[in-house]
Design a protein around this motif. Structure first.
Motif, PDB file in Angstrom:
ATOM      1  N   PRO A  62       0.772  -1.250   0.000  1.00  0.00           N
ATOM      2  CA  PRO A  62       0.000   0.000   0.000  1.00  0.00           C
ATOM      3  C   PRO A  62       0.802   1.297   0.000  1.00  0.00           C
ATOM      4  CG  PRO A  62       0.075  -0.882   2.209  1.00  0.00           C
ATOM      5  CD  PRO A  62       0.808  -1.861   1.347  1.00  0.00           C
ATOM      6  N   GLU A  63       2.135   1.225  -0.102  1.00  0.00           N
ATOM      7  CA  GLU A  63       2.925   2.463  -0.063  1.00  0.00           C
ATOM      8  C   GLU A  63       4.097   2.413  -1.032  1.00  0.00           C
ATOM      9  OE1 GLU A  63       2.845   4.679   4.204  1.00  0.00           O
ATOM     10  OE2 GLU A  63       4.061   2.864   4.110  1.00  0.00           O
ATOM     11  N   LEU A  64       4.375   3.556  -1.643  1.00  0.00           N
ATOM     12  CA  LEU A  64       5.572   3.736  -2.465  1.00  0.00           C
ATOM     13  C   LEU A  64       6.305   4.979  -1.978  1.00  0.00           C
ATOM     14  CD1 LEU A  64       4.041   3.095  -6.019  1.00  0.00           C
ATOM     15  CD2 LEU A  64       5.150   1.441  -4.497  1.00  0.00           C
ATOM     16  N   LYS A  65       7.533   5.170  -2.466  1.00  0.00           N
ATOM     17  CA  LYS A  65       8.324   6.341  -2.106  1.00  0.00           C
ATOM     18  C   LYS A  65       8.541   7.191  -3.344  1.00  0.00           C
ATOM     19  CE  LYS A  65      11.618   5.790   0.855  1.00  0.00           C
ATOM     20  NZ  LYS A  65      12.925   5.453   1.502  1.00  0.00           N
ATOM     21  N   LEU A  66       8.334   8.499  -3.198  1.00  0.00           N
ATOM     22  CA  LEU A  66       8.481   9.431  -4.318  1.00  0.00           C
ATOM     23  C   LEU A  66       9.519  10.490  -3.979  1.00  0.00           C
ATOM     24  CD1 LEU A  66       5.712  11.086  -6.438  1.00  0.00           C
ATOM     25  CD2 LEU A  66       7.454  12.520  -5.355  1.00  0.00           C
ATOM     26  N   PHE A  67      10.386  10.789  -4.951  1.00  0.00           N
ATOM     27  CA  PHE A  67      11.384  11.851  -4.839  1.00  0.00           C
ATOM     28  C   PHE A  67      11.134  12.861  -5.958  1.00  0.00           C
ATOM     29  CE2 PHE A  67      13.182   7.835  -3.473  1.00  0.00           C
ATOM     30  CZ  PHE A  67      13.772   8.127  -2.245  1.00  0.00           C
ATOM     31  N   ASN A  68      10.861  14.105  -5.593  1.00  0.00           N
ATOM     32  CA  ASN A  68      10.733  15.176  -6.579  1.00  0.00           C
ATOM     33  C   ASN A  68      12.026  15.967  -6.578  1.00  0.00           C
ATOM     34  OD1 ASN A  68      10.041  17.240  -8.285  1.00  0.00           O
ATOM     35  ND2 ASN A  68       8.380  18.062  -7.019  1.00  0.00           N
ATOM     36  N   MET A  69      12.817  15.783  -7.642  1.00  0.00           N
ATOM     37  CA  MET A  69      14.106  16.470  -7.720  1.00  0.00           C
ATOM     38  C   MET A  69      14.011  17.834  -8.402  1.00  0.00           C
ATOM     39  SD  MET A  69      14.437  12.950  -7.977  1.00  0.00           S
ATOM     40  CE  MET A  69      14.847  12.447  -9.653  1.00  0.00           C
ATOM     41  N   SER A  70      12.815  18.204  -8.873  1.00  0.00           N
ATOM     42  CA  SER A  70      12.663  19.420  -9.667  1.00  0.00           C
ATOM     43  C   SER A  70      12.272  20.620  -8.803  1.00  0.00           C
ATOM     44  CB  SER A  70      11.588  19.207 -10.741  1.00  0.00           C
ATOM     45  OG  SER A  70      10.302  19.248 -10.157  1.00  0.00           O
ATOM     46  N   GLU A  71      12.211  21.773  -9.451  1.00  0.00           N
ATOM     47  CA  GLU A  71      11.773  23.007  -8.805  1.00  0.00           C
ATOM     48  C   GLU A  71      10.286  23.245  -9.038  1.00  0.00           C
ATOM     49  OE1 GLU A  71      13.600  24.796  -6.922  1.00  0.00           O
ATOM     50  OE2 GLU A  71      15.644  24.105  -7.374  1.00  0.00           O
ATOM     51  N   SER A  72       9.579  22.241  -9.563  1.00  0.00           N
ATOM     52  CA  SER A  72       8.169  22.389  -9.939  1.00  0.00           C
ATOM     53  C   SER A  72       7.251  21.554  -9.060  1.00  0.00           C
ATOM     54  CB  SER A  72       7.959  21.969 -11.401  1.00  0.00           C
ATOM     55  OG  SER A  72       8.773  22.706 -12.275  1.00  0.00           O
ATOM     56  N   TYR A  73       5.993  21.994  -8.971  1.00  0.00           N
ATOM     57  CA  TYR A  73       4.955  21.146  -8.397  1.00  0.00           C
ATOM     58  C   TYR A  73       4.616  20.057  -9.413  1.00  0.00           C
ATOM     59  CZ  TYR A  73       3.855  24.227  -4.456  1.00  0.00           C
ATOM     60  OH  TYR A  73       3.916  24.938  -3.285  1.00  0.00           O
ATOM     61  N   ILE A  74       4.377  18.846  -8.910  1.00  0.00           N
ATOM     62  CA  ILE A  74       3.986  17.728  -9.764  1.00  0.00           C
ATOM     63  C   ILE A  74       2.633  17.232  -9.287  1.00  0.00           C
ATOM     64  CG2 ILE A  74       4.629  15.474 -10.705  1.00  0.00           C
ATOM     65  CD1 ILE A  74       6.682  17.646 -11.307  1.00  0.00           C
ATOM     66  N   LEU A  75       1.684  17.059 -10.224  1.00  0.00           N
ATOM     67  CA  LEU A  75       0.346  16.602  -9.865  1.00  0.00           C
ATOM     68  C   LEU A  75       0.158  15.139 -10.256  1.00  0.00           C
ATOM     69  CD1 LEU A  75      -2.375  17.575  -8.666  1.00  0.00           C
ATOM     70  CD2 LEU A  75      -3.139  17.956 -11.020  1.00  0.00           C
ATOM     71  N   LEU A  76      -0.192  14.322  -9.263  1.00  0.00           N
ATOM     72  CA  LEU A  76      -0.500  12.909  -9.460  1.00  0.00           C
ATOM     73  C   LEU A  76      -1.999  12.745  -9.250  1.00  0.00           C
ATOM     74  CD1 LEU A  76       2.527  13.138  -8.414  1.00  0.00           C
ATOM     75  CD2 LEU A  76       2.248  10.802  -7.589  1.00  0.00           C
ATOM     76  N   LEU A  77      -2.695  12.121 -10.179  1.00  0.00           N
ATOM     77  CA  LEU A  77      -4.143  12.013 -10.095  1.00  0.00           C
ATOM     78  C   LEU A  77      -4.598  10.664  -9.541  1.00  0.00           C
ATOM     79  CD1 LEU A  77      -5.358  13.676 -13.419  1.00  0.00           C
ATOM     80  CD2 LEU A  77      -4.932  14.728 -11.186  1.00  0.00           C
ATOM     81  N   ASP A  78      -5.629  10.727  -8.745  1.00  0.00           N
ATOM     82  CA  ASP A  78      -6.267   9.522  -8.220  1.00  0.00           C
ATOM     83  C   ASP A  78      -6.532   8.545  -9.370  1.00  0.00           C
ATOM     84  OD1 ASP A  78      -8.514   7.725  -7.575  1.00  0.00           O
ATOM     85  OD2 ASP A  78      -8.758   8.907  -5.774  1.00  0.00           O
ATOM     86  N   GLY A  79      -6.084   7.300  -9.211  1.00  0.00           N
ATOM     87  CA  GLY A  79      -6.350   6.263 -10.208  1.00  0.00           C
ATOM     88  C   GLY A  79      -5.280   6.073 -11.249  1.00  0.00           C
ATOM     89  N   GLU A  80      -4.313   6.990 -11.351  1.00  0.00           N
ATOM     90  CA  GLU A  80      -3.231   6.801 -12.322  1.00  0.00           C
ATOM     91  C   GLU A  80      -2.443   5.543 -11.962  1.00  0.00           C
ATOM     92  OE1 GLU A  80      -1.166  10.335 -14.381  1.00  0.00           O
ATOM     93  OE2 GLU A  80      -1.614  11.097 -12.370  1.00  0.00           O
ATOM     94  N   GLU A  81      -2.061   4.791 -12.997  1.00  0.00           N
ATOM     95  CA  GLU A  81      -1.366   3.529 -12.746  1.00  0.00           C
ATOM     96  C   GLU A  81       0.127   3.639 -13.027  1.00  0.00           C
ATOM     97  OE1 GLU A  81      -2.174  -1.168 -13.616  1.00  0.00           O
ATOM     98  OE2 GLU A  81      -1.766   0.094 -15.361  1.00  0.00           O
ATOM     99  N   LEU A  82       0.895   3.056 -12.125  1.00  0.00           N
ATOM    100  CA  LEU A  82       2.346   2.949 -12.263  1.00  0.00           C
ATOM    101  C   LEU A  82       2.684   1.494 -12.530  1.00  0.00           C
ATOM    102  CD1 LEU A  82       3.120   5.087  -9.121  1.00  0.00           C
ATOM    103  CD2 LEU A  82       3.588   5.809 -11.472  1.00  0.00           C
ATOM    104  N   GLU A  83       3.645   1.249 -13.431  1.00  0.00           N
ATOM    105  CA  GLU A  83       4.041  -0.130 -13.722  1.00  0.00           C
ATOM    106  C   GLU A  83       5.529  -0.325 -13.475  1.00  0.00           C
ATOM    107  OE1 GLU A  83       3.779  -1.483 -17.742  1.00  0.00           O
ATOM    108  OE2 GLU A  83       4.254   0.490 -18.590  1.00  0.00           O
ATOM    109  N   GLY A  84       5.874  -1.560 -13.079  1.00  0.00           N
ATOM    110  CA  GLY A  84       7.270  -1.893 -12.840  1.00  0.00           C
ATOM    111  C   GLY A  84       7.499  -2.345 -11.411  1.00  0.00           C
ATOM    112  N   ALA A  85       8.769  -2.215 -10.960  1.00  0.00           N
ATOM    113  CA  ALA A  85       9.163  -2.609  -9.601  1.00  0.00           C
ATOM    114  C   ALA A  85       8.616  -3.998  -9.274  1.00  0.00           C
ATOM    115  CB  ALA A  85       8.736  -1.563  -8.602  1.00  0.00           C
ATOM    116  N   LYS A  86       7.957  -4.165  -8.118  1.00  0.00           N
ATOM    117  CA  LYS A  86       7.512  -5.501  -7.712  1.00  0.00           C
ATOM    118  C   LYS A  86       6.100  -5.850  -8.189  1.00  0.00           C
ATOM    119  CE  LYS A  86      10.496  -6.697  -3.910  1.00  0.00           C
ATOM    120  NZ  LYS A  86      10.567  -7.467  -2.652  1.00  0.00           N
ATOM    121  N   GLN A  87       5.276  -4.831  -8.434  1.00  0.00           N
ATOM    122  CA  GLN A  87       3.940  -5.049  -9.000  1.00  0.00           C
ATOM    123  C   GLN A  87       3.349  -3.697  -9.367  1.00  0.00           C
ATOM    124  OE1 GLN A  87       1.388  -5.092  -4.812  1.00  0.00           O
ATOM    125  NE2 GLN A  87       1.517  -6.977  -5.954  1.00  0.00           N
ATOM    126  N   ASN A  88       2.429  -3.694 -10.325  1.00  0.00           N
ATOM    127  CA  ASN A  88       1.793  -2.457 -10.748  1.00  0.00           C
ATOM    128  C   ASN A  88       0.857  -1.939  -9.654  1.00  0.00           C
ATOM    129  OD1 ASN A  88       3.122  -3.087 -13.082  1.00  0.00           O
ATOM    130  ND2 ASN A  88       1.281  -3.412 -14.316  1.00  0.00           N
TER     131      ASN A  88
END
Length: 345
Positions: A62-88
């Motif tokens: 139920p948890e992932l780790k996110l690193f924002n290296m930029s000088e910008s705000y980043i918007l992640l939307l409810d329901g967007e899917e990420l693939e890779g690592a140990k499972q999508n």
């Protein structure tokens, strides 16, 4: 927050309706400009502004780790899917990630049959959790927030919704991955995408299936909405295909498109207006976001929704017609005594 949502939607106008098979779309159009500048998740990942990984070497569903290296705000939307690592995984809520920050991301698994690392970090799958599953997940996350348990979903229900759609569409996936459904329905998805093109100034839409409103999507920036229009249309298309099949007892190979053309009930302007009124009338609760801004939850007998407010601006809003598990869609919505002015300008 009630006034912010209502005021924002009153500034948005409805474009000309688009209809195809059993699905209707009323584009939401906005001539203004977002007060806050931000980038969308897929672009940020592709350009390596951010990195998303498992929470640790062992990982945690139920948890992932996110690193924002930029000088910008980043918007992640409810329901967007990420693939890779140990499972999508799919995002449990909308997050506005501040510049130069690190945070934990609440997610749900969308690939039940895999738990082995295929990459060090995640990429964007190009998909969203389909509307039915996203609405159910949103409801369970809201219940978790009420109980003080954070942005947790009912993982069993997410898997169940994915399994039901796979079975309905007769799609086999070696790892029960949601993305496999999209990949194998590409031809049908392409047909719907052609029917619902992006309109200049579009910042979202209201969608109907079988003549009934099933959802609304809004983003404060029409420029950023460009990045997710096709993905959101596809997520509702999955429910449209599900509905078509539910109305057909037997379906011979190769006949799906012909059958789909006969299942057509167009959404009316009156139905879209009723849904907007129900959004305005829904009860609201606010919670501390897992990132920047305030998380707003909408709930009534008619709908479930969530939004993200930063300062005095509504950045994102999604609302779904409420449904009972095991049923396809909610019945026709009742009228309210107080009718608002029409959104058609």
């Amino acid at each position: 927050m009630q006034n912010i949502i209502e005021a924002t939607l009153n500034e948005v106008r409805l474009g000309d309706p688009q209809h195809y098979r059993n699905m209707s779309v009323f584009p939401l159009l906005f001539s203004g400009k977002s007060k806050l500048e931000y980038s969308m998740l897929r672009k940020a990942l592709n350009e390596e502004y951010i990195m998303i990984t498992e929470i640790s070497e062992n990982g945690s569903v139920p948890e992932l780790k996110l690193f924002n290296m930029s000088e910008s705000y980043i918007l992640l939307l409810d329901g967007e899917e990420l693939e890779g690592a140990k499972q999508n995984r799919a995002l449990n809520t909308t997050l506005l990630v501040p510049p130069k920050s690190e945070l934990k991301v609440p997610v749900s698994c969308t690939e039940q049959g895999r738990w082995n690392r295929v990459s060090a970090a995640f990429q964007h799958s190009g998909k969203f959790l389909f509307r039915r599953a996203r609405g159910n997940k949103m409801s369970s996350v809201h219940q978790s927030l009420k109980c003080g348990q954070g942005y947790q979903s009912n993982q069993r229900e997410v898997w169940e919704d994915i399994s039901q759609l796979q079975n309905k569409l007769k799609i086999l996936s070696p790892t029960s991955a949601m993305k496999d459904i999209y990949d194998k329905e590409k031809d049908n998805l392409d047909d719907f995408l052609k029917a619902f093109p992006l309109i200049e100034g579009q910042c979202g839409f209201i969608v109907g299936l079988g003549g009934h409103v099933v959802g609304l999507e809004y983003l404060s920036s029409s420029d950023c909405y460009l990045d997710v229009h096709s993905q959101l249309i596809e997520s509702y298309t999955m429910d449209a295909l599900d509905e078509i099949l539910s109305k057909v007892s037997t379906l011979k190979e190769g006949e799906f498109r012909q059958v789909g053309q006969k299942v057509r009930q167009e959404l009316t302007i009156e139905e879209t207006q009723r849904f907007l009124e129900q959004i305005w009338s829904a009860s609201q609760e606010t919670f501390r976001s897992a990132a920047a801004g305030t998380d707003v939850r909408l709930e009534s007998e008619h709908l479930v929704g969530s939004g993200l407010v930063e300062g005095e601006e509504l950045i994102h809003l999604s609302a779904f017609a409420r449904q009972t598990r095991g049923q396809q869609y909610s019945p026709r919505m009742a009228s309210y005594r107080h009718r608002r002015r029409s959104q058609q300008r």
